[in-house]
Design a protein around this motif. Structure first.
Motif, PDB file in Angstrom:
ATOM      1  N   ILE A 103       1.053  -1.397   0.178  1.00  0.00           N
ATOM      2  CA  ILE A 103      -0.309  -0.082   0.343  1.00  0.00           C
ATOM      3  C   ILE A 103       0.756   1.382  -0.143  1.00  0.00           C
ATOM      4  CG2 ILE A 103      -0.225  -0.158   1.956  1.00  0.00           C
ATOM      5  CD1 ILE A 103      -2.832   1.570   1.952  1.00  0.00           C
ATOM      6  N   ARG A 104       0.112   1.796  -0.683  1.00  0.00           N
ATOM      7  CA  ARG A 104       1.406   3.462  -0.415  1.00  0.00           C
ATOM      8  C   ARG A 104      -0.411   4.506  -0.904  1.00  0.00           C
ATOM      9  NH1 ARG A 104       5.167   7.220  -3.974  1.00  0.00           N
ATOM     10  NH2 ARG A 104       6.539   5.577  -2.772  1.00  0.00           N
ATOM     11  N   HIS A 105       0.125   5.343   0.542  1.00  0.00           N
ATOM     12  CA  HIS A 105      -1.192   6.276   0.530  1.00  0.00           C
ATOM     13  C   HIS A 105      -0.632   7.563   1.026  1.00  0.00           C
ATOM     14  CE1 HIS A 105      -4.605   7.770   2.856  1.00  0.00           C
ATOM     15  NE2 HIS A 105      -5.680   6.130   1.918  1.00  0.00           N
ATOM     16  N   GLU A 131       6.796   7.106   6.604  1.00  0.00           N
ATOM     17  CA  GLU A 131       7.812   5.884   6.154  1.00  0.00           C
ATOM     18  C   GLU A 131       7.651   5.471   4.921  1.00  0.00           C
ATOM     19  OE1 GLU A 131      10.195   3.668   8.161  1.00  0.00           O
ATOM     20  OE2 GLU A 131       9.071   4.109  10.734  1.00  0.00           O
ATOM     21  N   HIS A 132       8.810   4.608   5.249  1.00  0.00           N
ATOM     22  CA  HIS A 132       8.996   3.821   2.964  1.00  0.00           C
ATOM     23  C   HIS A 132       9.786   2.917   3.703  1.00  0.00           C
ATOM     24  CE1 HIS A 132       8.784   3.155  -0.789  1.00  0.00           C
ATOM     25  NE2 HIS A 132       9.148   4.298  -1.397  1.00  0.00           N
ATOM     26  N   PRO A 133       9.940   2.139   4.424  1.00  0.00           N
ATOM     27  CA  PRO A 133      11.014   0.877   4.895  1.00  0.00           C
ATOM     28  C   PRO A 133      11.320   0.428   3.640  1.00  0.00           C
ATOM     29  CG  PRO A 133       8.453   0.081   5.338  1.00  0.00           C
ATOM     30  CD  PRO A 133       8.553   1.467   5.022  1.00  0.00           C
ATOM     31  N   SER A 164       9.322  13.477   4.745  1.00  0.00           N
ATOM     32  CA  SER A 164      10.425  13.481   3.690  1.00  0.00           C
ATOM     33  C   SER A 164      10.032  11.675   4.735  1.00  0.00           C
ATOM     34  CB  SER A 164      12.242  13.346   3.842  1.00  0.00           C
ATOM     35  OG  SER A 164      12.157  11.592   3.546  1.00  0.00           O
ATOM     36  N   ARG A 165       9.739  10.560   4.083  1.00  0.00           N
ATOM     37  CA  ARG A 165       9.473   9.503   4.540  1.00  0.00           C
ATOM     38  C   ARG A 165      10.113   8.021   3.954  1.00  0.00           C
ATOM     39  NH1 ARG A 165       4.371   8.025   0.960  1.00  0.00           N
ATOM     40  NH2 ARG A 165       4.948   7.950  -1.126  1.00  0.00           N
ATOM     41  N   VAL A 166      11.354   8.689   3.709  1.00  0.00           N
ATOM     42  CA  VAL A 166      12.691   7.987   3.097  1.00  0.00           C
ATOM     43  C   VAL A 166      13.094   7.929   3.991  1.00  0.00           C
ATOM     44  CG1 VAL A 166      14.138   8.160   1.630  1.00  0.00           C
ATOM     45  CG2 VAL A 166      11.935   8.856   0.851  1.00  0.00           C
ATOM     46  N   ALA A 167      13.447  10.130   4.839  1.00  0.00           N
ATOM     47  CA  ALA A 167      14.584  10.028   5.474  1.00  0.00           C
ATOM     48  C   ALA A 167      14.196   9.411   6.753  1.00  0.00           C
ATOM     49  CB  ALA A 167      14.507  11.984   6.013  1.00  0.00           C
ATOM     50  N   LEU A 218      17.862  14.574  -0.538  1.00  0.00           N
ATOM     51  CA  LEU A 218      16.526  13.559  -0.957  1.00  0.00           C
ATOM     52  C   LEU A 218      15.515  14.776  -1.840  1.00  0.00           C
ATOM     53  CD1 LEU A 218      15.664  13.698   2.578  1.00  0.00           C
ATOM     54  CD2 LEU A 218      15.790  11.623   1.171  1.00  0.00           C
ATOM     55  N   ARG A 219      14.846  14.779  -2.249  1.00  0.00           N
ATOM     56  CA  ARG A 219      13.191  16.055  -3.215  1.00  0.00           C
ATOM     57  C   ARG A 219      13.223  16.009  -2.324  1.00  0.00           C
ATOM     58  NH1 ARG A 219       8.598  15.441  -5.375  1.00  0.00           N
ATOM     59  NH2 ARG A 219       7.773  13.891  -4.673  1.00  0.00           N
ATOM     60  N   VAL A 220      13.125  17.985  -3.089  1.00  0.00           N
ATOM     61  CA  VAL A 220      12.359  18.518  -2.012  1.00  0.00           C
ATOM     62  C   VAL A 220      10.006  18.312  -2.560  1.00  0.00           C
ATOM     63  CG1 VAL A 220      11.733  21.221  -1.979  1.00  0.00           C
ATOM     64  CG2 VAL A 220      13.764  20.400  -1.895  1.00  0.00           C
ATOM     65  N   GLN A 221       9.534  17.949  -1.332  1.00  0.00           N
ATOM     66  CA  GLN A 221       8.865  17.506  -1.688  1.00  0.00           C
ATOM     67  C   GLN A 221       7.650  18.969  -1.487  1.00  0.00           C
ATOM     68  OE1 GLN A 221       7.432  14.109  -0.526  1.00  0.00           O
ATOM     69  NE2 GLN A 221       9.506  13.281  -1.186  1.00  0.00           N
ATOM     70  N   ALA A 222       7.356  19.342  -3.095  1.00  0.00           N
ATOM     71  CA  ALA A 222       6.810  20.603  -3.030  1.00  0.00           C
ATOM     72  C   ALA A 222       5.037  20.458  -2.888  1.00  0.00           C
ATOM     73  CB  ALA A 222       6.727  21.475  -4.368  1.00  0.00           C
ATOM     74  N   HIS A 258      20.339   8.982  -4.197  1.00  0.00           N
ATOM     75  CA  HIS A 258      19.175  10.061  -4.236  1.00  0.00           C
ATOM     76  C   HIS A 258      18.144   8.859  -4.888  1.00  0.00           C
ATOM     77  CE1 HIS A 258      15.996  12.475  -5.553  1.00  0.00           C
ATOM     78  NE2 HIS A 258      16.680  13.989  -5.037  1.00  0.00           N
ATOM     79  N   PRO A 259      16.169   8.974  -3.940  1.00  0.00           N
ATOM     80  CA  PRO A 259      15.869   8.232  -4.009  1.00  0.00           C
ATOM     81  C   PRO A 259      14.731   7.895  -5.171  1.00  0.00           C
ATOM     82  CG  PRO A 259      14.819   9.560  -2.295  1.00  0.00           C
ATOM     83  CD  PRO A 259      16.392   9.745  -2.671  1.00  0.00           C
ATOM     84  N   GLY A 260      15.047   9.007  -6.272  1.00  0.00           N
ATOM     85  CA  GLY A 260      14.245   9.688  -7.027  1.00  0.00           C
ATOM     86  C   GLY A 260      12.585   9.340  -6.480  1.00  0.00           C
ATOM     87  N   PRO A 261      12.066  10.202  -7.300  1.00  0.00           N
ATOM     88  CA  PRO A 261      12.320  11.696  -8.529  1.00  0.00           C
ATOM     89  C   PRO A 261      13.042  12.356  -7.963  1.00  0.00           C
ATOM     90  CG  PRO A 261       9.809  11.565  -7.546  1.00  0.00           C
ATOM     91  CD  PRO A 261      10.419  10.525  -7.177  1.00  0.00           C
ATOM     92  N   MET A 262      14.357  12.212  -9.225  1.00  0.00           N
ATOM     93  CA  MET A 262      15.524  13.762  -8.614  1.00  0.00           C
ATOM     94  C   MET A 262      14.983  14.871  -9.292  1.00  0.00           C
ATOM     95  SD  MET A 262      18.832  12.695 -10.396  1.00  0.00           S
ATOM     96  CE  MET A 262      19.359  11.823 -11.865  1.00  0.00           C
TER      97      MET A 262
HETATM   98  N1  ASP Z   1       9.703   8.565  -4.508  1.00  0.00           N
HETATM   99  C1  ASP Z   1       9.995   8.543  -3.055  1.00  0.00           C
HETATM  100  C2  ASP Z   1       9.230   8.777  -2.429  1.00  0.00           C
HETATM  101  O1  ASP Z   1       7.553   7.957  -2.636  1.00  0.00           O
HETATM  102  C3  ASP Z   1      10.727   9.832  -3.087  1.00  0.00           C
HETATM  103  C4  ASP Z   1      10.173  10.998  -3.271  1.00  0.00           C
HETATM  104  O2  ASP Z   1       9.244  10.738  -3.630  1.00  0.00           O
HETATM  105  O3  ASP Z   1      10.827  12.179  -3.121  1.00  0.00           O
HETATM  106  O4  ASP Z   1       8.607   8.833  -0.962  1.00  0.00           O
END
Ligand code: ASP
Length: 308
Positions: A103-105, A131-133, A164-167, A218-222, A258-262
């Motif tokens: 699931i992604r939500h 999170e994004h384990p 960022s859930r990646v962080a 990390l991507r800036v999550q605008a 970088h997790p992408g998208p960059m």
């Molecule tokens: N793809 C990663 C995420 O889903 C990072 C990002 O979107 O910047 O969190």
């Protein structure tokens, strides 16, 4: 391990098992026939409420390489857009006998809720800013492949930590695996809770770079920003972007992730992203192996499949 909801739930042994299993399964990707019978008869549902290309495709490839049946459920064009709740969708999946749900939500905690409603294994593929384990696992795998170890490495995670859930997943997992993490961001892009995370914090990228073995941008999550968190994009990249000059300040052995998208030109320059010390393309390839390992460890043991 019944579900994979948070990177923080993994013990050192469990995390190491995932990485070791991924390493074995990665060999399948190098064969002309990229298929194992391991999850034959199992059904994996990809339940994606938020846009994603690489993560959804990666999970789909991972499940298919192990012969699972894959159902892709995207919120657009489904009953979700007609107002069906997550719970009702969960009950539908349950009735269909899904063995695993990825699931992604956009809501933090969605994966945990889903795990209360379905019998199958739930894999959190990104819940809001939480999170994004599997991203953290593929990052750890990539670091281990490149550097030979994780224990004692100094990892800088740079940029929009707040959204960022990646962080968060990376801090928790890397800490378990023995690495030392420093978060680098302007104060406005750090979450309040950061004080309780097992890592240190710096506002000064130039100071941290020479002491880092791994630099994760990390991507800036605008799309998650509801206010102005920095003056201008130019100002942000001047202080926190990784360009050629900054790259030169890193130790010679250090890698860039970088997790992408960059956003080239914003958090990372094209010359750095395309350098041989950048692992960005490897991270995508490793993502499939790590997700195969996660699905294998969660689904191959019990349930209704043939499981050979
Ligand atoms: N793809 C990663 C995420 O889903 C990072 C990002 O979107 O910047 O969190």
């Amino acid at each position: 391990m019944r579900h994979l909801l948070s990177a923080g739930d993994l013990t050192l042994d469990e995390a190491t098992l995932v990485l070791d299993t991924a390493k074995e399964l990665a060999q399948v990707g190098g064969r002309s026939v990229k298929k194992l019978p391991t999850l034959r008869g199992r059904t994996v549902v990809n339940l994606f409420y938020e846009d994603s290309t690489r993560t959804r495709i990666s999970f789909e490839a991972a499940a298919k390489r192990m012969s699972a049946d894959v159902i892709n459920f995207s919120a657009k064009g489904s009953s979700v857009s007609k107002g069906e709740s997550l719970k009702d969708t969960a009950l539908t999946l349950q009735a269909m006998g899904a063995d695993g749900v990825v699931i992604r939500h956009s809501a933090s905690g969605a994966a945990h809720r889903l795990a209360e409603w379905v019998d199958g294994a739930v894999v959190n593929a990104g819940d809001g800013t939480h999170e994004h384990p599997t991203q953290a696992l593929l990052d750890a795998y990539t670091i281990r492949e490149r550097m030979g170890r994780l224990d004692g490495l100094r990892v800088a995670v740079v940029g929009d930590i707040r959204h960022s859930r990646v962080a968060r997943s990376n801090v928790l997992l890397l800490n378990t695996l023995g690495a030392e993490v420093t978060l680098v961001a302007p104060p406005t892009l750090l979450p309040v809770s950061v004080r309780t995370w097992p890592c240190s914090v710096s506002y000064d990228l130039d100071e941290v770079l020479p002491k880092s073995d791994v630099v994760m941008m990390l991507r800036v999550q605008a799309e998650r920003m509801n206010a102005a968190f920095f003056p201008t994009a130019r100002e942000y990249s001047r202080r926190y972007g990784l360009d050629g000059d900054r790259f030169a300040r890193m130790p010679d052995h250090a890698i860039v992730m970088h997790p992408g998208p960059m956003i080239r030109g914003m958090e990372i320059s094209a010359e750095v992203a395309d350098s041989p010390r950048s692992t960005i393309v490897e991270q995508v390839a490793n993502g499939v192996s790590v997700r195969m390992a996660v699905l294998y460890l969660l689904l191959s043991g019990s349930g209704s499949g043939t499981g050979n």
